[in-house]
Scaffold this motif. Structure first.
Motif, PDB file in Angstrom:
ATOM      1  N   LEU A 113     -11.587 -93.815-121.927  1.00 44.18           N
ATOM      2  CA  LEU A 113     -12.933 -94.384-122.073  1.00 44.18           C
ATOM      3  C   LEU A 113     -13.571 -93.942-123.386  1.00 44.18           C
ATOM      4  O   LEU A 113     -14.285 -94.718-124.036  1.00 44.18           O
ATOM      5  CB  LEU A 113     -13.822 -93.955-120.891  1.00 44.18           C
ATOM      6  CG  LEU A 113     -13.534 -94.656-119.561  1.00 44.18           C
ATOM      7  CD1 LEU A 113     -14.312 -94.003-118.424  1.00 44.18           C
ATOM      8  CD2 LEU A 113     -13.892 -96.142-119.646  1.00 44.18           C
ATOM      9  N   ALA A 114     -13.294 -92.687-123.780  1.00 45.00           N
ATOM     10  CA  ALA A 114     -13.856 -92.208-125.053  1.00 45.00           C
ATOM     11  C   ALA A 114     -13.303 -93.038-126.219  1.00 45.00           C
ATOM     12  O   ALA A 114     -14.029 -93.351-127.168  1.00 45.00           O
ATOM     13  CB  ALA A 114     -13.525 -90.733-125.245  1.00 45.00           C
ATOM     14  N   ARG A 117     -15.072 -96.199-126.351  1.00 43.16           N
ATOM     15  CA  ARG A 117     -16.398 -96.008-126.960  1.00 43.16           C
ATOM     16  C   ARG A 117     -16.302 -96.033-128.488  1.00 43.16           C
ATOM     17  O   ARG A 117     -17.163 -96.588-129.164  1.00 43.16           O
ATOM     18  CB  ARG A 117     -16.987 -94.672-126.484  1.00 43.16           C
ATOM     19  CG  ARG A 117     -18.351 -94.353-127.052  1.00 43.16           C
ATOM     20  CD  ARG A 117     -18.737 -92.917-126.691  1.00 43.16           C
ATOM     21  NE  ARG A 117     -20.080 -92.590-127.102  1.00 43.16           N
ATOM     22  CZ  ARG A 117     -20.408 -92.205-128.340  1.00 43.16           C
ATOM     23  NH1 ARG A 117     -19.490 -92.133-129.284  1.00 43.16           N
ATOM     24  NH2 ARG A 117     -21.663 -91.912-128.627  1.00 43.16           N
ATOM     25  N   ALA A 120     -16.017 -99.499-129.434  1.00 43.63           N
ATOM     26  CA  ALA A 120     -17.287-100.206-129.215  1.00 43.63           C
ATOM     27  C   ALA A 120     -18.299 -99.903-130.319  1.00 43.63           C
ATOM     28  O   ALA A 120     -19.173-100.727-130.608  1.00 43.63           O
ATOM     29  CB  ALA A 120     -17.859 -99.828-127.856  1.00 43.63           C
ATOM     30  N   LYS A 121     -18.181 -98.727-130.936  1.00 41.46           N
ATOM     31  CA  LYS A 121     -19.096 -98.408-132.044  1.00 41.46           C
ATOM     32  C   LYS A 121     -18.840 -99.316-133.240  1.00 41.46           C
ATOM     33  O   LYS A 121     -19.704 -99.522-134.089  1.00 41.46           O
ATOM     34  CB  LYS A 121     -18.933 -96.945-132.469  1.00 41.46           C
ATOM     35  CG  LYS A 121     -19.843 -96.007-131.715  1.00 41.46           C
ATOM     36  CD  LYS A 121     -19.620 -94.571-132.140  1.00 41.46           C
ATOM     37  CE  LYS A 121     -20.330 -94.244-133.447  1.00 41.46           C
ATOM     38  NZ  LYS A 121     -20.047 -92.857-133.879  1.00 41.46           N
ATOM     39  N   VAL A 143     -20.645-101.012-123.797  1.00 42.14           N
ATOM     40  CA  VAL A 143     -19.526-100.089-123.552  1.00 42.14           C
ATOM     41  C   VAL A 143     -19.941 -98.669-123.945  1.00 42.14           C
ATOM     42  O   VAL A 143     -19.683 -97.694-123.223  1.00 42.14           O
ATOM     43  CB  VAL A 143     -18.268-100.537-124.339  1.00 42.14           C
ATOM     44  CG1 VAL A 143     -17.167 -99.486-124.254  1.00 42.14           C
ATOM     45  CG2 VAL A 143     -17.776-101.871-123.822  1.00 42.14           C
ATOM     46  N   LYS A 144     -20.609 -98.569-125.087  1.00 40.42           N
ATOM     47  CA  LYS A 144     -21.045 -97.257-125.564  1.00 40.42           C
ATOM     48  C   LYS A 144     -21.996 -96.611-124.543  1.00 40.42           C
ATOM     49  O   LYS A 144     -21.853 -95.442-124.198  1.00 40.42           O
ATOM     50  CB  LYS A 144     -21.737 -97.430-126.926  1.00 40.42           C
ATOM     51  CG  LYS A 144     -21.990 -96.141-127.629  1.00 40.42           C
ATOM     52  CD  LYS A 144     -22.590 -96.393-129.008  1.00 40.42           C
ATOM     53  CE  LYS A 144     -23.203 -95.124-129.574  1.00 40.42           C
ATOM     54  NZ  LYS A 144     -24.279 -94.534-128.803  1.00 40.42           N
ATOM     55  N   THR A 145     -22.943 -97.412-124.019  1.00 41.16           N
ATOM     56  CA  THR A 145     -23.911 -96.883-123.044  1.00 41.16           C
ATOM     57  C   THR A 145     -23.204 -96.389-121.782  1.00 41.16           C
ATOM     58  O   THR A 145     -23.492 -95.298-121.284  1.00 41.16           O
ATOM     59  CB  THR A 145     -24.919 -97.996-122.648  1.00 41.16           C
ATOM     60  OG1 THR A 145     -25.430 -98.564-123.860  1.00 41.16           O
ATOM     61  CG2 THR A 145     -26.057 -97.442-121.822  1.00 41.16           C
ATOM     62  N   VAL A 147     -19.999 -95.489-121.384  1.00 44.84           N
ATOM     63  CA  VAL A 147     -19.148 -94.313-121.626  1.00 44.84           C
ATOM     64  C   VAL A 147     -20.009 -93.071-121.864  1.00 44.84           C
ATOM     65  O   VAL A 147     -19.672 -91.981-121.394  1.00 44.84           O
ATOM     66  CB  VAL A 147     -18.158 -94.555-122.786  1.00 44.84           C
ATOM     67  CG1 VAL A 147     -17.320 -93.306-123.035  1.00 44.84           C
ATOM     68  CG2 VAL A 147     -17.255 -95.740-122.484  1.00 44.84           C
ATOM     69  N   ASP A 148     -21.141 -93.238-122.559  1.00 47.50           N
ATOM     70  CA  ASP A 148     -22.035 -92.094-122.768  1.00 47.50           C
ATOM     71  C   ASP A 148     -22.484 -91.516-121.424  1.00 47.50           C
ATOM     72  O   ASP A 148     -22.608 -90.305-121.268  1.00 47.50           O
ATOM     73  CB  ASP A 148     -23.265 -92.509-123.591  1.00 47.50           C
ATOM     74  CG  ASP A 148     -22.931 -92.600-125.075  1.00 47.50           C
ATOM     75  OD1 ASP A 148     -21.863 -92.098-125.472  1.00 47.50           O
ATOM     76  OD2 ASP A 148     -23.730 -93.190-125.841  1.00 47.50           O
ATOM     77  N   HIS A 151     -18.771 -89.977-119.649  1.00 49.25           N
ATOM     78  CA  HIS A 151     -17.841 -89.009-120.246  1.00 49.25           C
ATOM     79  C   HIS A 151     -18.090 -87.570-119.758  1.00 49.25           C
ATOM     80  O   HIS A 151     -17.141 -86.891-119.341  1.00 49.25           O
ATOM     81  CB  HIS A 151     -17.920 -89.083-121.773  1.00 49.25           C
ATOM     82  CG  HIS A 151     -16.830 -88.330-122.472  1.00 49.25           C
ATOM     83  ND1 HIS A 151     -15.513 -88.735-122.476  1.00 49.25           N
ATOM     84  CD2 HIS A 151     -16.853 -87.173-123.187  1.00 49.25           C
ATOM     85  CE1 HIS A 151     -14.784 -87.879-123.162  1.00 49.25           C
ATOM     86  NE2 HIS A 151     -15.577 -86.913-123.603  1.00 49.25           N
TER      87      HIS A 151
END
Ligand code: HEM
Ligand code: HEM
Length: 193
Positions: A113-114, A117, A120-121, A143-145, A147-148, A151
């Motif tokens: 998932l990281a 992310r 996704a950035k 996706v970033k939201t 995974v944040d 994680h």
């Protein structure tokens, strides 16, 4: 009692050389991740010694290493499943089987998932000169939201499972002395009750 020699493949009496090597490598890298995160929490981000150690093996590349090792470890475990030491038939055996499966899932999902992310950035990721994650056409903030949010909690769940795992290994090795530890370390015994 005769002790079987260590083979490459797993056997019902103990894990083989490849499984042992994968177990040791993944454990070392994952424990490194937690040790560094906890050390930074304890000593602060501006500790020079810590930054020097961290520069040697930082969070992203070490996590990538775990992910790549799991890409080998998962098919290896599946293809050796019938040869592996059996789980106890009782409730403790079921707990051991479930917690091993959950650790596999988290060891894959946490770094996986990281990496999603990073994609996704949208900026891509180059590690030691190799392009590991391509540049995305556009950032994917959802996706970033997600995974944040996941994680940290998934990582701490993994650490809790690892702590219980090491606790169980100590119980087997020090209190029950039933030979279970020798399935993973040293020469396996003939059978474990
Ligand atoms: C990040 C740390 C660790 C993780 C994620 C982990 C995970 C696992 C998993 C998934 C298994 C099942 C066999 C396999 O698929 O390879 C296993 C077995 C085993 N691990 Fe670990 N382990 C860790 C650290 C340790 C440590 C520090 C010890 C020693 C104190 C240890 C001792 C064992 C033993 C003895 C077995 C064999 C258990 C059995 O036959 O049922 N592990 N470990
Ligand atoms: C097995 C692999 C990994 C483990 C065990 C792990 C574990 C952790 C832990 C425990 C934290 C601290 C969370 C908190 O403060 O509550 C963290 C933060 C972070 N990790 Fe990982 N990580 C892994 C892989 C990765 C990878 C591959 C990347 C990126 C490529 C990454 C990027 C980050 C970032 C950017 C943070 C700081 C932001 C945040 O707190 O969510 N991690 N990781």
């Amino acid at each position: 009692m005769t002790r079987p020699a260590l083979s490459l493949l797993d056997r019902p009496t103990g894990y083989g050389r490849v499984s042992r090597m994968l177990h040791a490598l993944v454990a070392t890298l994952v424990l490194w991740q937690f040790a560094m995160v906890l050390a930074y929490r304890a000593l602060g981000e501006h500790n020079a010694t810590l930054n020097a150690i961290y520069g040697f093996a930082s969070h992203g590349p070490v996590g990538l290493g775990v992910f790549l090792l799991m890409l080998a470890r998962i098919p290896w475990a599946l293809s050796n499943a019938r040869r592996r030491p059996p789980y106890d038939a009782g409730v403790l055996g079921r707990i051991a089987r479930a917690s091993h499966a959950l650790m596999y899932a988290l060891l894959f999902a946490v770094p996986g998932l990281a990496l999603a992310r990073v994609y996704a950035k949208g900026e891509g990721w180059v590690v030691y000169g190799l392009s590991v994650v391509p540049v995305a056409e556009a950032p994917i903030p959802a996706v970033k939201t997600v995974v944040d949010a996941l994680h940290g909690p998934l990582s701490w769940t993994l650490l809790a499972l690892i702590s219980a795992h090491v606790g169980a290994v100590l119980l087997h090795g020090v209190v029950w002395r039933d030979g279970m530890v020798s399935r993973m370390f040293g020469r396996p015994r003939a059978a474990v009750g």
